[in-house]
Write a protein that holds these residues in place. Sequence first.
Motif, PDB file in Angstrom:
ATOM      1  N   ILE A   1      30.842  37.028  40.877  1.00  0.00           N
ATOM      2  CA  ILE A   1      29.482  36.495  40.704  1.00  0.00           C
ATOM      3  C   ILE A   1      29.056  36.644  39.239  1.00  0.00           C
ATOM      4  O   ILE A   1      28.491  35.720  38.637  1.00  0.00           O
ATOM      5  N   ALA A   2      29.334  37.819  38.674  1.00  0.00           N
ATOM      6  CA  ALA A   2      28.989  38.057  37.273  1.00  0.00           C
ATOM      7  C   ALA A   2      29.776  37.130  36.350  1.00  0.00           C
ATOM      8  O   ALA A   2      29.226  36.593  35.366  1.00  0.00           O
ATOM      9  N   ARG A   3      31.058  36.911  36.646  1.00  0.00           N
ATOM     10  CA  ARG A   3      31.880  36.030  35.814  1.00  0.00           C
ATOM     11  C   ARG A   3      31.384  34.594  35.855  1.00  0.00           C
ATOM     12  O   ARG A   3      31.321  33.917  34.821  1.00  0.00           O
ATOM     13  N   VAL A   4      31.034  34.118  37.052  1.00  0.00           N
ATOM     14  CA  VAL A   4      30.532  32.745  37.185  1.00  0.00           C
ATOM     15  C   VAL A   4      29.201  32.594  36.439  1.00  0.00           C
ATOM     16  O   VAL A   4      28.978  31.606  35.733  1.00  0.00           O
ATOM     17  N   GLY A   5      28.318  33.587  36.591  1.00  0.00           N
ATOM     18  CA  GLY A   5      27.039  33.541  35.886  1.00  0.00           C
ATOM     19  C   GLY A   5      27.214  33.558  34.380  1.00  0.00           C
ATOM     20  O   GLY A   5      26.547  32.819  33.647  1.00  0.00           O
ATOM     21  N   LEU A   6      28.137  34.412  33.908  1.00  0.00           N
ATOM     22  CA  LEU A   6      28.397  34.489  32.472  1.00  0.00           C
ATOM     23  C   LEU A   6      29.013  33.193  31.959  1.00  0.00           C
ATOM     24  O   LEU A   6      28.650  32.710  30.875  1.00  0.00           O
ATOM     25  N   LEU A   7      29.933  32.620  32.732  1.00  0.00           N
ATOM     26  CA  LEU A   7      30.555  31.352  32.337  1.00  0.00           C
ATOM     27  C   LEU A   7      29.508  30.248  32.230  1.00  0.00           C
ATOM     28  O   LEU A   7      29.535  29.442  31.290  1.00  0.00           O
ATOM     29  N   ALA A   8      28.570  30.216  33.187  1.00  0.00           N
ATOM     30  CA  ALA A   8      27.497  29.226  33.142  1.00  0.00           C
ATOM     31  C   ALA A   8      26.651  29.401  31.877  1.00  0.00           C
ATOM     32  O   ALA A   8      26.296  28.419  31.214  1.00  0.00           O
ATOM     33  N   ALA A   9      26.347  30.655  31.538  1.00  0.00           N
ATOM     34  CA  ALA A   9      25.563  30.929  30.328  1.00  0.00           C
ATOM     35  C   ALA A   9      26.316  30.483  29.084  1.00  0.00           C
ATOM     36  O   ALA A   9      25.732  29.885  28.166  1.00  0.00           O
ATOM     37  N   VAL A  10      27.618  30.757  29.026  1.00  0.00           N
ATOM     38  CA  VAL A  10      28.431  30.374  27.873  1.00  0.00           C
ATOM     39  C   VAL A  10      28.482  28.857  27.724  1.00  0.00           C
ATOM     40  O   VAL A  10      28.312  28.311  26.618  1.00  0.00           O
ATOM     41  N   LEU A  11      28.700  28.150  28.847  1.00  0.00           N
ATOM     42  CA  LEU A  11      28.787  26.692  28.796  1.00  0.00           C
ATOM     43  C   LEU A  11      27.460  26.061  28.387  1.00  0.00           C
ATOM     44  O   LEU A  11      27.417  25.157  27.549  1.00  0.00           O
ATOM     45  N   LEU A  12      26.364  26.534  28.982  1.00  0.00           N
ATOM     46  CA  LEU A  12      25.047  26.003  28.626  1.00  0.00           C
ATOM     47  C   LEU A  12      24.742  26.260  27.149  1.00  0.00           C
ATOM     48  O   LEU A  12      24.226  25.383  26.443  1.00  0.00           O
ATOM     49  N   HIS A  13      25.073  27.451  26.697  1.00  0.00           N
ATOM     50  CA  HIS A  13      24.830  27.822  25.296  1.00  0.00           C
ATOM     51  C   HIS A  13      25.643  26.934  24.362  1.00  0.00           C
ATOM     52  O   HIS A  13      25.108  26.411  23.370  1.00  0.00           O
TER      53      HIS A  13
END
Length: 234
Positions: free
Chosen positions: A79-91
């Motif tokens: 869950i943390a990895r998916v959330g972090l990946l989403a943040a990285v992609l959006l950024h």
Amino acid sequence: MTTATRTARHPSTLATLWRSTVGKKAVMAVSGLVMLLYLVAHMLGNLKVFFGPEDINGYAAWLRTLGQPFLGHEWFLWIARVGLLAAVLLHGVAAYQLSRRDLAARPARYAHRRRRASYATRTMRWGGVILALFLVWHILDLTTLTVNPNAEHGKPYQNIVASFGTWYGCGIYIVAMLAVGLHVRHGFWSAAQTLGANNARRDRALKLTANGLALLLTVGFLSVPVAVMTGVVS
């Protein structure tokens, strides 16, 4: 008028926000703060290497069971990895699109050269590229253990020593962490401006906080490979 036609003519609030420059800057600010919180937590976890194999290996095992029995084994990590990946992609996407808009808005030629921005500002884009490439390497090195020599599953202490025991492992990590420091220093201040947290009274405190966070993260992360290179951690 059909629903499809109305939707086409009236985009959603989120779509309108995303398309605007202000919205993209807000997405960058919020996603950047999410990543900053992750970096602080990750650094603190890394520093457990100084307390020995049992401490950091036990911490890694605890992360895999966090949330049980409500969550399954390693669910929290994913869950943390998916959330972090989403943040990285959006950024990253927001940064790229804002960069393209900035270039498109500039006149072809200037009568006078614009004042050169600070070193951190001028290297933000390249710093982002460096960090994106490092993220791929870091996953292959210490998550999937694909490129890590003498890797042992479930033993992060031994894997850290194996990775930083090589000159190229240390070199890649050191360059990336210096880029992190510059990125955090400039990004924290930009996020504060975007979210309206800055004013004449708070500017000095926010700049000191940005510098302090950048220094803390850089020193904290670099202390681990330096400790391995010098034999403090072995």
